[in-house]
Design an enzyme around this catalytic site. Structure first.
Site, PDB file in Angstrom:
ATOM      1  N   ARG A 144       1.120  -1.052  -0.117  1.00 39.28           N
ATOM      2  CA  ARG A 144      -0.190  -0.058   0.174  1.00 39.28           C
ATOM      3  C   ARG A 144       1.260   1.198   0.070  1.00 39.28           C
ATOM      4  O   ARG A 144       0.775   2.199  -0.400  1.00 39.28           O
ATOM      5  CB  ARG A 144      -1.236  -0.111   0.988  1.00 39.28           C
ATOM      6  CG  ARG A 144      -1.859  -0.910   1.338  1.00 39.28           C
ATOM      7  CD  ARG A 144      -2.771  -1.084   1.518  1.00 39.28           C
ATOM      8  NE  ARG A 144      -2.141  -1.401   3.185  1.00 39.28           N
ATOM      9  CZ  ARG A 144      -3.251  -1.726   4.571  1.00 39.28           C
ATOM     10  NH1 ARG A 144      -3.594  -1.476   4.218  1.00 39.28           N
ATOM     11  NH2 ARG A 144      -2.194  -2.202   4.844  1.00 39.28           N
ATOM     12  N   HIS A 170      -0.066 -24.345   8.187  1.00 38.46           N
ATOM     13  CA  HIS A 170      -0.561 -23.016   9.220  1.00 38.46           C
ATOM     14  C   HIS A 170       0.135 -23.105  10.309  1.00 38.46           C
ATOM     15  O   HIS A 170       0.156 -22.959  11.517  1.00 38.46           O
ATOM     16  CB  HIS A 170      -1.738 -22.266   9.671  1.00 38.46           C
ATOM     17  CG  HIS A 170      -2.255 -21.311   9.873  1.00 38.46           C
ATOM     18  ND1 HIS A 170      -3.587 -20.752   9.264  1.00 38.46           N
ATOM     19  CD2 HIS A 170      -1.140 -20.212  10.564  1.00 38.46           C
ATOM     20  CE1 HIS A 170      -3.096 -19.397   9.876  1.00 38.46           C
ATOM     21  NE2 HIS A 170      -1.865 -19.136   9.924  1.00 38.46           N
ATOM     22  N   ARG A 204      -2.350 -15.852   4.936  1.00 37.29           N
ATOM     23  CA  ARG A 204      -3.957 -16.569   4.939  1.00 37.29           C
ATOM     24  C   ARG A 204      -3.875 -16.921   3.721  1.00 37.29           C
ATOM     25  O   ARG A 204      -3.745 -16.273   2.447  1.00 37.29           O
ATOM     26  CB  ARG A 204      -5.078 -14.668   5.018  1.00 37.29           C
ATOM     27  CG  ARG A 204      -4.759 -14.331   7.114  1.00 37.29           C
ATOM     28  CD  ARG A 204      -5.233 -15.281   7.337  1.00 37.29           C
ATOM     29  NE  ARG A 204      -4.830 -15.030   9.317  1.00 37.29           N
ATOM     30  CZ  ARG A 204      -4.286 -14.530   9.531  1.00 37.29           C
ATOM     31  NH1 ARG A 204      -2.855 -16.020   9.659  1.00 37.29           N
ATOM     32  NH2 ARG A 204      -4.057 -14.499  11.104  1.00 37.29           N
ATOM     33  N   GLU A 222      -9.324 -24.205   5.682  1.00 36.69           N
ATOM     34  CA  GLU A 222      -8.334 -24.512   6.565  1.00 36.69           C
ATOM     35  C   GLU A 222      -9.188 -24.710   7.425  1.00 36.69           C
ATOM     36  O   GLU A 222     -10.706 -24.652   7.891  1.00 36.69           O
ATOM     37  CB  GLU A 222      -7.650 -22.919   7.494  1.00 36.69           C
ATOM     38  CG  GLU A 222      -6.691 -22.611   6.481  1.00 36.69           C
ATOM     39  CD  GLU A 222      -5.207 -21.858   7.488  1.00 36.69           C
ATOM     40  OE1 GLU A 222      -5.934 -21.936   8.657  1.00 36.69           O
ATOM     41  OE2 GLU A 222      -4.872 -21.114   6.885  1.00 36.69           O
TER      42      GLU A 222
HETATM   43  C1  DGY Z   1      -1.007 -15.116  13.048  1.00 37.01           C
HETATM   44  O1  DGY Z   1       0.172 -14.635  13.592  1.00 37.01           O
HETATM   45  O2  DGY Z   1      -1.394 -13.876  11.874  1.00 37.01           O
HETATM   46  C2  DGY Z   1      -0.780 -16.182  12.396  1.00 37.01           C
HETATM   47  O3  DGY Z   1      -1.179 -16.636  11.202  1.00 37.01           O
HETATM   48  C3  DGY Z   1      -1.690 -17.203  13.674  1.00 37.01           C
HETATM   49  O4  DGY Z   1      -2.773 -16.985  13.607  1.00 37.01           O
END
Ligand code: DGY
Length: 336
Positions: free
Chosen positions: A184, A292, A244, A273
């Site tokens: 950004r 994750h 994400r 997930e």
């Molecule tokens: C974060 O710290 O955002 C990791 O992805 C675990 O949620």
């Protein structure tokens, strides 16, 4: 007036590392740790939150506007994690509820995972590891399991924050990679330190040999890596996502890999997930998937627990909190 620690009941939604719990208890806070291994249901979470004054939670707890309106008595929400897309931060701000997260302390661990995924994908390591179990290691085959080299390649960072910067440092140091980024805002310091070059999103897609995602999940970034994006990437490119899963379209990603539109992918986050065990990505040669675990080292998780707890302690002491994501919340409900 802010409550005294003895009047506070902190709902801790999982068995997080003890460090944070000890810190809270030592300061005289009441602490209720949800005993289950699995996340609470929305109903259980709401019921417990109604009996609490502060929340120590993580990404699996849905803290949306309706939850917040029912729990507007909550003083502070401290998230165990750097990402907080499970929390409606705007609604929390309007209700005067500060939300804190755990930045910085997990940048190295998460960048390590992005870096490891990149190397593993480039040399097909996950797939080759499994090939031994498939009984395929019989003799030396000069053309079997060939990967691609990383030296001198171009690293594209989508979201050059703390974790993206650590990934860029690793790639530059280890493989002399050229770094381009899209963000950004421009990052003057990274441009100076890493020689990183700011490019448009389109240019990032076109020129990256490795494209590593480190941005926050927002309305603008959700689903941004779809077929349209993959088609603009090099057919030799590797896509890495440790941020994400909702930022990539997983069906499009699988198709792009199957059709050779891009070369490989390394994911620590998936969409959805958890990933189903029969997902075709798990059988692909040039793909590595992890469940994750970006911040999953003992040291990092201890630091996250401490930082999340410290925010709660600082809040009730009326001290400045650095890791607050909606500082305007403090001005809204004047509790002092
Ligand atoms: C974060 O710290 O955002 C990791 O992805 C675990 O949620």
């Amino acid at each position: 007036m802010r409550r005294n620690p003895g009047e506070v009941n902190v709902l801790v939604t999982r068995k997080f590392p003890e460090r944070g719990m000890e810190l809270l208890k030592d300061q005289g806070f009441g602490v209720s740790v949800w005993p289950g291994e699995e996340p609470m249901t929305d109903k259980e979470f709401l019921k417990e939150a109604k009996l609490s004054t502060a929340l120590f939670c993580t990404l699996s707890e849905k803290v949306d506007r309706s939850f917040l309106e029912e729990c507007s008595h909550i003083d502070i929400i401290s998230q165990f994690g750097v990402g907080y897309d499970n929390i409606d931060v705007e609604a929390a701000g309007e209700l005067g509820i500060p939300v804190c997260n755990t930045p910085d302390v997990l940048s190295d661990a998460t960048a390590d995972v992005a870096f490891a995924l990149m190397i593993n994908v480039s040399r097909k390591m996950f797939w080759l590891h499994k090939s031994i179990a498939r009984g395929e290691w019989k003799y030396f085959r000069p053309g079997y399991g060939l990967g691609i080299e990383l030296r001198g390649k171009t690293l594209g960072i989508f979201g050059l924050g703390r974790i993206g910067t650590e990934m860029a440092k690793r790639c530059k140091g280890a493989f002399g990679m050229e770094v381009i980024y899209h963000n950004r805002n421009r990052k003057a310091e990274a441009e100076k330190e890493l020689g990183a070059r700011y490019v448009s999103f389109e240019e990032l897609l076109l020129h990256s040999d490795i494209l590593s995602v480190h941005a926050n999940l927002t309305n603008e970034t959700e689903g941004i890596f779809d077929m349209n994006a993959f088609r603009k990437m090099k057919s030799s490119a590797i896509f890495i996502n440790t941020a994400r899963g909702l930022m990539h379209d997983e069906n499009d990603l699988a198709t792009a890999l199957q059709k050779g539109i891009i070369w490989g992918a390394g994911l620590d986050v998936t969409n959805p997930e958890p990933m189903e065990s029969d997902n075709p990505l798990l059988e692909m040669e040039n793909v590595a998937v992890l469940p994750h675990i970006g911040s999953a080292t003992t040291e990092t998780r201890n630091r996250m627990s401490e930082l999340a707890a410290s925010a709660i302690v600082s809040y009730y002491r009326g001290e400045r909190i650095d890791n607050i994501v909606n500082p305007q919340a403090l001005d809204i409900k004047k509790r002092e």
